[in-house]
Design an enzyme around this catalytic site. Structure first.
Site, PDB file in Angstrom:
ATOM      1  N   GLY A  75       2.785 -11.871   9.616  1.00 15.08           N
ATOM      2  CA  GLY A  75       4.096 -11.831   8.965  1.00 15.08           C
ATOM      3  C   GLY A  75       5.150 -12.448   9.852  1.00 15.08           C
ATOM      4  O   GLY A  75       5.042 -12.453  11.074  1.00 15.08           O
ATOM      5  N   TYR A  79      13.658 -11.236  11.983  1.00 13.74           N
ATOM      6  CA  TYR A  79      13.832 -10.770  13.352  1.00 13.74           C
ATOM      7  C   TYR A  79      12.622 -10.951  14.253  1.00 13.74           C
ATOM      8  O   TYR A  79      12.604 -10.504  15.374  1.00 13.74           O
ATOM      9  CB  TYR A  79      14.302  -9.313  13.335  1.00 13.74           C
ATOM     10  CG  TYR A  79      15.684  -9.222  12.746  1.00 13.74           C
ATOM     11  CD1 TYR A  79      16.744  -9.889  13.346  1.00 13.74           C
ATOM     12  CD2 TYR A  79      15.931  -8.536  11.584  1.00 13.74           C
ATOM     13  CE1 TYR A  79      18.003  -9.859  12.805  1.00 13.74           C
ATOM     14  CE2 TYR A  79      17.203  -8.496  11.026  1.00 13.74           C
ATOM     15  CZ  TYR A  79      18.230  -9.169  11.644  1.00 13.74           C
ATOM     16  OH  TYR A  79      19.481  -9.141  11.098  1.00 13.74           O
ATOM     17  N   GLY A  80      11.578 -11.581  13.777  1.00 13.01           N
ATOM     18  CA  GLY A  80      10.451 -11.810  14.666  1.00 13.01           C
ATOM     19  C   GLY A  80       9.145 -11.942  13.927  1.00 13.01           C
ATOM     20  O   GLY A  80       9.084 -11.787  12.709  1.00 13.01           O
ATOM     21  N   LYS A  97       4.853  -6.453  16.673  1.00 14.88           N
ATOM     22  CA  LYS A  97       6.045  -7.115  16.125  1.00 14.88           C
ATOM     23  C   LYS A  97       6.875  -7.611  17.296  1.00 14.88           C
ATOM     24  O   LYS A  97       7.381  -6.815  18.093  1.00 14.88           O
ATOM     25  CB  LYS A  97       6.831  -6.118  15.266  1.00 14.88           C
ATOM     26  CG  LYS A  97       8.058  -6.698  14.587  1.00 14.88           C
ATOM     27  CD  LYS A  97       8.622  -5.710  13.563  1.00 14.88           C
ATOM     28  CE  LYS A  97       9.959  -6.158  13.006  1.00 14.88           C
ATOM     29  NZ  LYS A  97      10.475  -5.223  11.987  1.00 14.88           N
ATOM     30  N   ASP A 190      16.506  -0.834   3.106  1.00 17.16           N
ATOM     31  CA  ASP A 190      15.845  -2.113   2.837  1.00 17.16           C
ATOM     32  C   ASP A 190      14.509  -1.884   2.133  1.00 17.16           C
ATOM     33  O   ASP A 190      13.497  -2.509   2.446  1.00 17.16           O
ATOM     34  CB  ASP A 190      15.655  -2.912   4.133  1.00 17.16           C
ATOM     35  CG  ASP A 190      15.509  -4.407   3.876  1.00 17.16           C
ATOM     36  OD1 ASP A 190      15.710  -4.850   2.720  1.00 17.16           O
ATOM     37  OD2 ASP A 190      15.174  -5.137   4.825  1.00 17.16           O
TER      38      ASP A 190
HETATM   39  P1  ADP Z   1      11.168  -8.072   9.299  1.00 16.17           P
HETATM   40  O1  ADP Z   1      12.237  -7.220   9.849  1.00 16.17           O
HETATM   41  O2  ADP Z   1      11.080  -9.379   9.969  1.00 16.17           O
HETATM   42  O3  ADP Z   1      11.175  -8.156   7.795  1.00 16.17           O
HETATM   43  P2  ADP Z   1       8.840  -6.362   9.024  1.00 16.17           P
HETATM   44  O4  ADP Z   1       8.676  -5.116   9.867  1.00 16.17           O
HETATM   45  O5  ADP Z   1       9.170  -6.144   7.587  1.00 16.17           O
HETATM   46  O6  ADP Z   1       9.857  -7.332   9.739  1.00 16.17           O
HETATM   47  O7  ADP Z   1       7.502  -7.197   9.140  1.00 16.17           O
HETATM   48  C1  ADP Z   1       7.351  -8.453   8.490  1.00 16.17           C
HETATM   49  C2  ADP Z   1       6.032  -8.484   7.738  1.00 16.17           C
HETATM   50  O8  ADP Z   1       4.951  -8.278   8.672  1.00 16.17           O
HETATM   51  C3  ADP Z   1       5.877  -7.357   6.714  1.00 16.17           C
HETATM   52  O9  ADP Z   1       6.422  -7.729   5.461  1.00 16.17           O
HETATM   53  C4  ADP Z   1       4.372  -7.192   6.660  1.00 16.17           C
HETATM   54  O10 ADP Z   1       3.778  -8.181   5.818  1.00 16.17           O
HETATM   55  C5  ADP Z   1       3.931  -7.475   8.099  1.00 16.17           C
HETATM   56  N1  ADP Z   1       3.830  -6.207   8.846  1.00 16.17           N
HETATM   57  C6  ADP Z   1       4.836  -5.462   9.343  1.00 16.17           C
HETATM   58  N2  ADP Z   1       4.392  -4.354   9.959  1.00 16.17           N
HETATM   59  C7  ADP Z   1       3.032  -4.376   9.840  1.00 16.17           C
HETATM   60  C8  ADP Z   1       1.981  -3.504  10.268  1.00 16.17           C
HETATM   61  N3  ADP Z   1       2.212  -2.386  10.923  1.00 16.17           N
HETATM   62  N4  ADP Z   1       0.714  -3.857   9.959  1.00 16.17           N
HETATM   63  C9  ADP Z   1       0.449  -5.004   9.297  1.00 16.17           C
HETATM   64  N5  ADP Z   1       1.382  -5.874   8.873  1.00 16.17           N
HETATM   65  C10 ADP Z   1       2.672  -5.571   9.134  1.00 16.17           C
HETATM   66 MG    MG Z   2      10.704  -6.736   6.324  1.00 14.91          MG
END
Ligand code: ADP
Ligand code: MG
Length: 364
Positions: A75, A79-80, A97, A190
């Site tokens: 993903g 933010y990263g 992340k 969100d």
């Molecule tokens: P952002 O703040 O950039 O939106 P997210 O925490 O939503 O960050 O993470 C972006 C994407 O990464 C999510 O929509 C999901 O698809 C994937 N992702 C986030 N956390 C996890 C996790 N714990 N396990 C697997 N995939 C994840």
């Molecule tokens: Mg997100």
């Protein structure tokens, strides 16, 4: 069925619309990169300034000990990046992340700090678990339990077919996570498909606390209006409300509930005004009785509907939802935030308590 999701950038922040954010295939065969051992306490992290080399690869091994092998990028949000990774000593699969430091003049980003602080205190089966923090070469990583899917990705898969019992379980788990947050005085702010994660055991967990904040249960405080991705934003936020509470999240939960049944986001507006129009075209325009305080909202006069429309809600959704399901969705989507269902109230409605079928987790 266990499929590796190609869930590229499905996140997005306010004013970015989830499903149109575009998918990016997971980088198959990404180089294996080891990272140095994580500090034991997340609070002990003292990130060093970002270094140039961080862009191409998150980090390089600098010494032995507990390291992670990056497997794929799953993903990428505002933010990263988020990577699937394996802990070398235990084989545990985690999600890393990476916190984006570029462009941060004052060191560690405030939003990330807020997210970490909130997550550290959360322990619930329907809320993503932050295992630890890790620093490597000027990059800071949040180490999460790994989840196979997010809801947006899952619903976009061809042939995905949840049973009514699966749908009930997913809705219940979502509301249960929200009820826990609200009980701890946290607003998520969100709620949307890409921030709702699912694992192969059919467990659903709320993720992405980048916009979350603590709210006061007893004082009417002013908060920023610019929260929640457009398609999931409640009518009071769209009308400029800054004094709000947990029902901004339950409105989003109502949108997600309908999306689970129909597999598509239900209110797809192009901008704030159009978003309100789309909501009105389905739920009807709110009457004085439905929502007595609507006229006090900042932008009410500006965007007053020209004509009053009837609700088409039941007509549209009775194809998918049972009467008790329709009642629940309608309760979550009530116009008046004071009358909208709270998460714990929603969990007590007949859809969950007295209507067949019983809940069943969607195992993959
Ligand atoms: P952002 O703040 O950039 O939106 P997210 O925490 O939503 O960050 O993470 C972006 C994407 O990464 C999510 O929509 C999901 O698809 C994937 N992702 C986030 N956390 C996890 C996790 N714990 N396990 C697997 N995939 C994840
Ligand atoms: Mg997100």
């Amino acid at each position: 069925m266990r499929r590796e999701l190609n869930n590229g950038n499905r996140s997005g922040r306010p004013y970015q619309q989830g499903p149109s954010e575009g998918y990016r295939p997971a980088s198959q065969g990404a180089p294996t990169i080891s990272l140095p051992p994580p500090p034991s306490e997340p609070t002990a992290v003292h990130p060093s300034p970002p270094s140039e080399s961080n862009d191409a690869h998150p980090a390089k091994a600098s010494r032995g000990g507990n390291t992670y092998d990056l497997l794929t990028c799953v993903g990428e949000g505002t933010y990263g990046k988020v990577y699937k990774a394996k802990k070398n000593d235990t084989g545990l699969i985690v999600a890393l992340k990476r916190i984006r430091m570029e462009g941060e003049k004052d060191g560690f980003p405030v939003t990330a700090m807020r997210e970490i602080k909130l997550l550290q205190n959360l322990r619930h089966e329907n809320v993503i678990r932050l295992h630890e923090m890790m620093v490597s070469k000027g990059s800071v990583y949040m180490v999460f339990e790994y989840m196979e899917h997010d809801l947006t990705g899952l619903l976009s898969l061809q042939g995905i077919n949840f049973t009514p019992a699966n749908l009930k379980s997913l809705n219940y788990q979502m509301l249960s996570g929200l009820a826990y947050l609200h009980d701890k005085s946290i607003l998520h702010r969100d709620m949307k498909g890409s921030n709702i994660l699912l694992n192969a055991r059919g467990e659903l967990k709320l993720g992405d606390f980048g916009l979350a904040r603590v709210y006061s249960k007893f004082k009417r405080d002013d908060y920023t209006n610019r929260v929640i991705t457009l398609w999931y934003r409640s009518p009071e936020l769209l009308l400029g409300e800054t004094v709000y509470g947990p029902t901004v999240d339950t409105f989003s939960a109502g949108c997600i509930m309908l999306e689970l049944f129909t597999t598509k986001p239900v209110f797809q507006g192009n901008d704030e005004i159009h978003q309100l129009e789309v909501i009105y075209s389905i739920l009807g325009t709110p009457s004085e009785e439905d929502w007595p305080d609507v006229k006090d909202l900042p932008w009410y006069e500006l965007v007053k509907p020209k004509e009053s429309l009837p609700s088409k809600f039941r007509e549209i959704f009775s194809k998918w939802l049972s009467p008790a399901g329709l009642d629940l969705a309608q309760g979550l989507l009530a116009f008046d935030p004071a009358r909208r269902l709270l998460a714990d109230q929603a969990m007590q409605t007949p859809y969950f308590t007295s209507e067949a079928p019983p809940m069943e987790k969607p195992l993959q």
